[in-house]
Enzyme design. Structure first.
Site, PDB file in Angstrom:
ATOM      1  N   ASP A  62       0.878  -1.140   0.080  1.00 52.56           N
ATOM      2  CA  ASP A  62      -0.220   0.072  -0.221  1.00 52.56           C
ATOM      3  C   ASP A  62       1.051   1.240   0.054  1.00 52.56           C
ATOM      4  OD1 ASP A  62      -1.574   2.320   0.762  1.00 52.56           O
ATOM      5  OD2 ASP A  62      -2.440   1.102   2.205  1.00 52.56           O
ATOM      6  N   TYR A 157      -9.777  14.795  -3.740  1.00 54.77           N
ATOM      7  CA  TYR A 157      -9.048  14.464  -4.940  1.00 54.77           C
ATOM      8  C   TYR A 157      -8.248  15.770  -5.493  1.00 54.77           C
ATOM      9  CZ  TYR A 157      -7.506  12.533  -9.326  1.00 54.77           C
ATOM     10  OH  TYR A 157      -6.799  12.176 -10.694  1.00 54.77           O
ATOM     11  N   LYS A 161      -4.160  16.274  -5.629  1.00 53.32           N
ATOM     12  CA  LYS A 161      -3.044  16.263  -6.584  1.00 53.32           C
ATOM     13  C   LYS A 161      -2.463  17.668  -6.901  1.00 53.32           C
ATOM     14  CE  LYS A 161      -3.735  12.386  -8.293  1.00 53.32           C
ATOM     15  NZ  LYS A 161      -2.448  11.470  -8.780  1.00 53.32           N
TER      16      LYS A 161
END
Length: 184
Positions: A62, A157, A161
């Site tokens: 992970d 998200y 980013k």
């Protein structure tokens, strides 16, 4: 074969963009540590590319766990003698949630994987590049998103980013004189 003999780590290697990168790089002669959570998909990928000019070594983990970054890069150095390139492709998407409805769980998970996971790998890669000797160079390729500058998904998200876009610019600047490149 442009990448013949290069030692590369690719995260998110079991599907999508990451898998396509591993396939192309193996055909170009690169030796690759392919990283993803699902061991069975990584083993299938390595078997499919067994006759490619490059070698694919699966590594299940992970990316949001720091030990994964240490292990995958250490494996590349053990198997191939050095690290030349890191490709940070692993990432997860949110459900288009806006800030008013964002749960702590979603926020933490997106940053754990998309931001911290990539930054753990970047840190370990740069430490490895520097340890390989003065001006040995190295390259980091972060798969970012248009979501870093445009609203293409939810707040978690897009923010995760954007953090990687910023970390990429900073890393490129900080290690320019060491011959280390960092692009998104």
């Amino acid at each position: 074969m442009k990448l013949e003999g290069k030692s590369i780590v690719v995260t998110g290697a079991s599907a999508g963009i990451g898998r396509a990168i591993v396939e192309l790089f193996a055909q170009e002669g690169a030796n690759i540590v392919a990283v993803a959570r699902r061991d069975e998909l990584l083993n299938e990928l390595a078997a499919e590319l067994a006759s490619a000019p490059g070698r694919v070594v699966p590594f299940a983990g992970d990316i949001g766990v720091e030990a994964t970054s240490d292990g995958m890069i250490d494996l590349a150095v053990r198997e191939f003698g050095r690290l030349d390139i890191l490709v940070n492709d692993a990432g997860i998407m949110d459900d288009n949630t806006a800030i008013a409805d964002l749960s702590n769980d979603m926020m933490f998970e997106l940053f754990r994987v998309n931001t911290f996971g990539s930054m753990y790998a970047m840190r370990k890669a740069v430490q490895t590049f520097l340890a390989q000797g003065e001006n040995s160079g190295g390259s980091i390729i972060n798969i970012a998103s248009v979501g870093a500058i445009h609203q293409t998904a939810g707040v978690a998200y897009c923010a995760s980013k954007a953090a990687i876009a910023s970390a990429t610019k900073n890393t490129a600047f900080m290690y320019l004189e060491n011959g280390i490149r960092c692009n998104a």
